[in-house]
Design a protein around this motif. Structure first.
Motif, PDB file in Angstrom:
ATOM      1  N   SER A 158       0.830  -1.203   0.000  1.00  0.00           N
ATOM      2  CA  SER A 158       0.000   0.000   0.000  1.00  0.00           C
ATOM      3  C   SER A 158       0.866   1.255   0.000  1.00  0.00           C
ATOM      4  O   SER A 158       0.507   2.274  -0.613  1.00  0.00           O
ATOM      5  CB  SER A 158      -0.911  -0.021   1.219  1.00  0.00           C
ATOM      6  OG  SER A 158      -1.703   1.141   1.287  1.00  0.00           O
ATOM      7  N   ILE A 159       2.029   1.173   0.649  1.00  0.00           N
ATOM      8  CA  ILE A 159       2.934   2.334   0.700  1.00  0.00           C
ATOM      9  C   ILE A 159       3.450   2.663  -0.695  1.00  0.00           C
ATOM     10  O   ILE A 159       3.488   3.837  -1.104  1.00  0.00           O
ATOM     11  CB  ILE A 159       4.104   2.043   1.663  1.00  0.00           C
ATOM     12  CG1 ILE A 159       3.571   1.875   3.095  1.00  0.00           C
ATOM     13  CG2 ILE A 159       5.138   3.155   1.595  1.00  0.00           C
ATOM     14  CD1 ILE A 159       4.633   1.480   4.096  1.00  0.00           C
ATOM     15  N   ALA A 160       3.825   1.628  -1.446  1.00  0.00           N
ATOM     16  CA  ALA A 160       4.331   1.855  -2.804  1.00  0.00           C
ATOM     17  C   ALA A 160       3.256   2.456  -3.693  1.00  0.00           C
ATOM     18  O   ALA A 160       3.540   3.377  -4.498  1.00  0.00           O
ATOM     19  CB  ALA A 160       4.840   0.544  -3.390  1.00  0.00           C
ATOM     20  N   PHE A 161       2.030   1.957  -3.588  1.00  0.00           N
ATOM     21  CA  PHE A 161       0.931   2.479  -4.399  1.00  0.00           C
ATOM     22  C   PHE A 161       0.694   3.947  -4.100  1.00  0.00           C
ATOM     23  O   PHE A 161       0.571   4.787  -5.021  1.00  0.00           O
ATOM     24  CB  PHE A 161      -0.333   1.660  -4.134  1.00  0.00           C
ATOM     25  CG  PHE A 161      -1.570   2.218  -4.782  1.00  0.00           C
ATOM     26  CD1 PHE A 161      -1.722   2.178  -6.161  1.00  0.00           C
ATOM     27  CD2 PHE A 161      -2.585   2.782  -4.020  1.00  0.00           C
ATOM     28  CE1 PHE A 161      -2.857   2.695  -6.767  1.00  0.00           C
ATOM     29  CE2 PHE A 161      -3.718   3.288  -4.610  1.00  0.00           C
ATOM     30  CZ  PHE A 161      -3.860   3.250  -5.987  1.00  0.00           C
ATOM     31  N   HIS A 162       0.665   4.310  -2.819  1.00  0.00           N
ATOM     32  CA  HIS A 162       0.424   5.704  -2.471  1.00  0.00           C
ATOM     33  C   HIS A 162       1.637   6.577  -2.806  1.00  0.00           C
ATOM     34  O   HIS A 162       1.486   7.787  -3.076  1.00  0.00           O
ATOM     35  CB  HIS A 162       0.065   5.822  -0.993  1.00  0.00           C
ATOM     36  CG  HIS A 162      -1.303   5.296  -0.665  1.00  0.00           C
ATOM     37  ND1 HIS A 162      -1.538   3.977  -0.351  1.00  0.00           N
ATOM     38  CD2 HIS A 162      -2.522   5.915  -0.652  1.00  0.00           C
ATOM     39  CE1 HIS A 162      -2.827   3.800  -0.125  1.00  0.00           C
ATOM     40  NE2 HIS A 162      -3.460   4.962  -0.295  1.00  0.00           N
ATOM     41  N   SER A 163       2.814   5.987  -2.802  1.00  0.00           N
ATOM     42  CA  SER A 163       4.019   6.751  -3.200  1.00  0.00           C
ATOM     43  C   SER A 163       3.949   7.113  -4.678  1.00  0.00           C
ATOM     44  O   SER A 163       4.300   8.238  -5.079  1.00  0.00           O
ATOM     45  CB  SER A 163       5.283   5.937  -2.917  1.00  0.00           C
ATOM     46  OG  SER A 163       5.408   5.672  -1.539  1.00  0.00           O
ATOM     47  N   VAL A 164       3.497   6.185  -5.511  1.00  0.00           N
ATOM     48  CA  VAL A 164       3.338   6.451  -6.946  1.00  0.00           C
ATOM     49  C   VAL A 164       2.321   7.556  -7.153  1.00  0.00           C
ATOM     50  O   VAL A 164       2.537   8.494  -7.945  1.00  0.00           O
ATOM     51  CB  VAL A 164       2.930   5.159  -7.694  1.00  0.00           C
ATOM     52  CG1 VAL A 164       2.484   5.473  -9.116  1.00  0.00           C
ATOM     53  CG2 VAL A 164       4.076   4.169  -7.694  1.00  0.00           C
ATOM     54  N   LEU A 165       1.189   7.485  -6.453  1.00  0.00           N
ATOM     55  CA  LEU A 165       0.172   8.528  -6.581  1.00  0.00           C
ATOM     56  C   LEU A 165       0.704   9.867  -6.084  1.00  0.00           C
ATOM     57  O   LEU A 165       0.446  10.925  -6.693  1.00  0.00           O
ATOM     58  CB  LEU A 165      -1.082   8.142  -5.787  1.00  0.00           C
ATOM     59  CG  LEU A 165      -2.010   7.095  -6.401  1.00  0.00           C
ATOM     60  CD1 LEU A 165      -3.228   6.891  -5.512  1.00  0.00           C
ATOM     61  CD2 LEU A 165      -2.464   7.522  -7.794  1.00  0.00           C
ATOM     62  N   ALA A 166       1.445   9.832  -4.997  1.00  0.00           N
ATOM     63  CA  ALA A 166       1.996  11.084  -4.446  1.00  0.00           C
ATOM     64  C   ALA A 166       2.984  11.712  -5.422  1.00  0.00           C
ATOM     65  O   ALA A 166       3.021  12.954  -5.595  1.00  0.00           O
ATOM     66  CB  ALA A 166       2.673  10.807  -3.111  1.00  0.00           C
ATOM     67  N   TYR A 167       3.774  10.875  -6.070  1.00  0.00           N
ATOM     68  CA  TYR A 167       4.749  11.383  -7.050  1.00  0.00           C
ATOM     69  C   TYR A 167       4.034  12.032  -8.237  1.00  0.00           C
ATOM     70  O   TYR A 167       4.420  13.111  -8.697  1.00  0.00           O
ATOM     71  CB  TYR A 167       5.641  10.239  -7.511  1.00  0.00           C
ATOM     72  CG  TYR A 167       6.685  10.644  -8.522  1.00  0.00           C
ATOM     73  CD1 TYR A 167       7.744  11.476  -8.155  1.00  0.00           C
ATOM     74  CD2 TYR A 167       6.627  10.201  -9.839  1.00  0.00           C
ATOM     75  CE1 TYR A 167       8.716  11.864  -9.083  1.00  0.00           C
ATOM     76  CE2 TYR A 167       7.591  10.580 -10.767  1.00  0.00           C
ATOM     77  CZ  TYR A 167       8.620  11.401 -10.379  1.00  0.00           C
ATOM     78  OH  TYR A 167       9.571  11.797 -11.296  1.00  0.00           O
ATOM     79  N   LEU A 168       2.967  11.369  -8.702  1.00  0.00           N
ATOM     80  CA  LEU A 168       2.195  11.941  -9.811  1.00  0.00           C
ATOM     81  C   LEU A 168       1.549  13.256  -9.400  1.00  0.00           C
ATOM     82  O   LEU A 168       1.563  14.245 -10.160  1.00  0.00           O
ATOM     83  CB  LEU A 168       1.127  10.939 -10.275  1.00  0.00           C
ATOM     84  CG  LEU A 168       1.618   9.646 -10.934  1.00  0.00           C
ATOM     85  CD1 LEU A 168       0.437   8.726 -11.229  1.00  0.00           C
ATOM     86  CD2 LEU A 168       2.384   9.952 -12.212  1.00  0.00           C
ATOM     87  N   CYS A 169       0.983  13.306  -8.221  1.00  0.00           N
ATOM     88  CA  CYS A 169       0.323  14.521  -7.755  1.00  0.00           C
ATOM     89  C   CYS A 169       1.334  15.650  -7.535  1.00  0.00           C
ATOM     90  O   CYS A 169       1.022  16.829  -7.767  1.00  0.00           O
ATOM     91  CB  CYS A 169      -0.440  14.252  -6.456  1.00  0.00           C
ATOM     92  SG  CYS A 169      -1.924  13.233  -6.699  1.00  0.00           S
TER      93      CYS A 169
END
Length: 812
Positions: free
Chosen positions: A696-707
């Motif tokens: 879940s951390i990796a998934f939210h990290s990808v979203l955070a990077y995009l945002c």
């Protein structure tokens, strides 16, 4: 009743029992069984060859003085001065038989203990009488009764009677039996509705019986166990203050309801179930009773009284023993209403076995005495106390082939016959055998019952129901009522995804993850495996949207390629535009990986392709934004800025940002990659196959990077929104980043609040919405100008719109 002993006999026995008027005929059979056994033994030369047995019968009142007086007369051989009787027996009695009340046997036993005189009790087995310290000279013929409570409770379970009343004699037996019943009932989930202890004395008996009768009437229990209660209580039931008590009676056969209760057309005991110790029929006993008459036994004065009362005989002679004018062929079988049973009863069977036990013991003792004194001349003297070793060790098979043992340590638990009391319209009561109970049978097979033969009590047209609470049907569970017995409960619906498939279940059973509970909550059904398929309406709609937007993006790309030489296309950096449109085309096709049955490959490609494609798209937008800012913010560019503009260094943003995202995805896939998972709870009756994100951390990290990239592009574009850009490039990028950022910020809480297919659909919709935001905000206004406002897409129009700001390369 007393019968003299012949002077020629070798051994004798006495039998003592208490009798009152209302109990006479049942007790009378004891004496008949006693005489029958004596005569049968005297005819059998194999038991006591060249030896005869005599007897004395004592029918005494139920008071201690008479009982002890008659006992003393028996063991001493003295008797009162009675005409035609000898004053002293030539032989003393070898043993004394007592019964059926345990109190009489106990009183006699304490006296006989002083003389070490053999005593045999033919009543029901009693634990107190088996105490060898108090009653070292007393033996009991009846088998142990310890399995009776178990057998009755098993009957309760068989008929699902869980709410029953219990009426007992208030003595040591009653307390012990109550303890046994409570233990058996607790282990078999049967509850005691009430317990009534009836006094066995006449003090307050009538008041207590009436009080107990009120309790029975008031109770909701339709089944009542009567264990060793007195006849006074039976009378209260029949002649109750309020009404006849219609209940299902479970009776222990110590009092014969078939002969001793008055006859009624509507018998309150009709349909009762009686537990009687199993005993075989003795060959010849019925014929003996049928032929037992005053002419053969003139000294039996009770027999003479019966003939006088029922067969119109008259007495003649001074001793009142001669009967005249009798009914021809009269017999005991002709007594009205089967007042005297022709078949041997439980206690009479014990009397018969007791006589044979003494006879066999005498035989063993005689043989032993002859063996010891074989050289002696004349008669060998024997004493009653010498019989004890032989009585204790005696074991033999009676005339019915059943084993008889007197030693309480070697006795077996009794087997029971279950009898059903029928009362016909003419008042003729009859006991019909409807089942048996054998404690020696395998567990679960002890009870054998012919339910179809049972006649139920008056007032019940079918099997009586005796429960505190109606059964909880499948789909419900029992919920205990505070302060009440375990059999009193409420019925509560099973919780979600739990079932009860039997009646009266204490707990509901949870269905496995692969199953779900039906609407009735009584069965687990197999769940249907499902996923966001192309055939589903939602999957089909998302598929059409993805294909439509990707086609639209390809169309926009075609427009830009066709009009590549126009100012609006040249002004927006053709290379970045083409990269962005191609990337958006794949972004629109990316949701197709989320639709259809997941597998390992699609699960991995879903997140990695989504992250990389959007990184390329956003980095392209960031590069475009940065280029616009450089073009319009730098009035007099230095050598470095000029080199950046000429070398097109802003284009390096794309590979650098993409490389960072690739590193993030690589760490994600190497540590905790996405995998196929199932969701069995989101949708009732379905197991949804989905892709688990893994980390879940990796998934939210990808979203955070995009945002963060979107936020950076938004910030740069917002700062340059008022620049004199002819085609408002900065404003369009600002709106597109605002849409992108809003979509994904909204996505997170909604995504975490949904499950199953909706969660997948939510991510697909967010991808489509954010991609559509980029496409619509950045390119649709330009396509509008290219296609519908071509006069604005000419170089003269552009020059007129842009003020002179120095030499600036407008082909950014």
């Amino acid at each position: 009743m007393a019968v003299s002993l012949p002077t020629w006999l070798d051994f004798a026995m006495c039998i003592i029992f208490s009798d009152v008027d209302w109990f006479r005929l049942r007790s009378y059979q004891f004496s008949l069984a006693f005489i029958f056994a004596i005569e049968e033994i005297n005819r059998n030369l194999n038991i006591l060859p060249n030896t005869s047995l005599g007897f004395e019968l004592y029918n005494v009142k139920s008071n201690q003085l008479d009982i002890l007086q008659e006992t003393f007369l028996c063991i001493t051989g003295m008797r009162r001065n009675i005409p035609n009787y000898t004053c002293r027996m030539e032989k003393k009695a070898a043993a004394l038989l007592t019964g059926t009340a345990w109190e009489i046997s106990a009183q006699v036993g304490r006296l006989l203990n002083l003389y070490n005189y053999p005593q045999i009790n033919f009543g029901q087995f009693d634990t107190i009488l088996s105490d060898r310290v108090q009653f070292s000279s007393l033996y009991q013929t009846a088998p142990k009764d310890t399995s009776l409570s178990h057998s009755i409770v098993i009957l309760m379970v068989h008929f699902s009677w869980t709410w029953v009343g219990l009426v007992l004699i208030d003595d040591h037996n009653g307390a012990e039996i109550l303890s046994q019943f409570r233990r058996e009932m607790d282990s078999n989930h049967v509850c005691v509705a009430f317990v009534e202890m009836i006094s066995d004395t006449w003090i307050n008996l009538g008041y207590k019986s009436r009080t107990s009768h009120r309790q029975i009437l008031k109770s909701s229990a339709n089944v009542v166990i009567l264990y060793d209660v007195t006849k006074s209580f039976y009378g209260i039931i029949i002649y109750g203050e309020y009404s006849v008590t219609w209940k299902m009676w479970i009776i222990k056969s110590q009092w014969d309801v078939t002969t001793d209760v008055p006859y009624f057309l509507f018998d309150p005991f009709h349909g009762s179930l009686i537990f009687e110790q199993h005993h075989a029929e003795i060959s010849g006993f019925r014929k003996f009773i049928q032929t037992y008459n005053p002419s053969k036994y003139p000294e039996d004065y009770i027999l003479a009284l019966l003939w006088n009362k029922y067969f119109n005989c008259s007495f003649s002679g001074s001793d009142c023993k001669i009967l005249d004018n009798c009914l021809p062929n009269a017999s005991l079988e002709m007594l009205p209403g089967h007042a005297l049973e022709m078949d041997i009863t439980e206690e009479s069977y014990n009397v018969y076995n007791s006589v044979y036990a003494v006879a066999h013991s005498l035989r063993e003792m005689t043989l032993k005495q002859v063996e010891i004194h074989h050289h002696a001349n004349g008669e060998v003297n024997t004493y009653p106390w010498e019989l004890h070793p032989y009585l204790k060790n005696i074991h033999f098979k009676n005339g019915a082939g059943n084993l008889v043992v007197l030693d309480s340590q070697r006795k077996f638990n009794a087997e029971y016959d279950i009898l059903n009391l029928w009362n016909f319209p003419d008042g003729l009561r009859q006991k019909m055998k409807v089942g048996t109970f054998s404690p020696k049978a395998p567990q679960g097979q002890e009870l054998f019952l012919s339910d179809n033969m049972i006649q139920w009590p008056i007032g019940f047209t079918e099997l009586p129901c005796s429960v505190c609470t109606e059964s909880c049907v499948p789909g419900f569970r029992k919920s205990p009522q505070e302060g009440k017995a375990a059999c009193c409960y409420d019925c509560t619906h099973c919780p979600d995804n739990e079932i009860s498939n039997e009646t009266d279940m204490d707990q509901c059973m949870r269905c496995p993850e692969s199953h779900y509970a039906n609407l009735e909550l009584n069965q687990c059904l197999q769940k249907v495996v499902t996923f966001l398929a192309y055939e589903d309406p939602l999957g089909m709609a998302l598929t059409y949207l993805a294909l439509g937007f990707s086609a639209l993006t390809a169309g926009v790309l075609g427009v830009f390629v066709k009009y590549y030489n126009t100012p609006i296309v040249k002004a927006n950096n053709q290379a970045l535009t083409y990269i962005l449109l191609i990337t958006l085309t794949f972004c629109f096709l990316c949701p197709l990986l989320f639709i259809g049955k997941p597998n390992t490959a699609t699960c991995i490609l879903q997140q990695s392709s989504f992250g990389v494609l959007f990184t390329v798209a956003l980095s392209t937008v960031l590069s475009k934004t940065f280029t616009v800012v450089l073009a319009f913010k730098i009035t007099v560019p230095g050598r470095l800025m000029r080199w950046i503009m000429i070398s097109r260094a802003p284009n390096l943003i794309i590979p650098v940002c993409t490389l960072i995202q690739l590193v993030l995805c690589g760490v994600w896939l190497s540590t905790s990659p996405p995998f196929i998972d199932s969701d069995a709870y989101s949708e009732h009756g379905h197991i949804i196959i989905i892709c688990n994100k893994g980390s879940s951390i990796a998934f939210h990290s990808v979203l955070a990077y995009l945002c963060s990239m979107a936020l950076g592009s938004y910030t740069l574009a917002y700062l340059s929104r008022n620049l004199p850009d002819t085609f408002n490039e900065a404003k369009f990028i600002t709106f597109s980043m605002l849409v992108f950022f809003s979509v994904w910020v909204t996505f997170l809480p909604v995504y975490h609040s949904t499950k199953g297919k909706l969660m997948v659909a939510m991510e697909v919709f967010s991808i489509l919405a954010s991609s559509a935001g980029l496409l619509g905000c950045i390119f649709l206004p330009k396509c509008y100008i290219i296609l519908f406002r071509q006069h604005r897409n000419v170089l003269n129009h552009v020059r007129n719109k842009v003020p002179s700001r120095g030499k600036v390369n407008c082909t950014t």
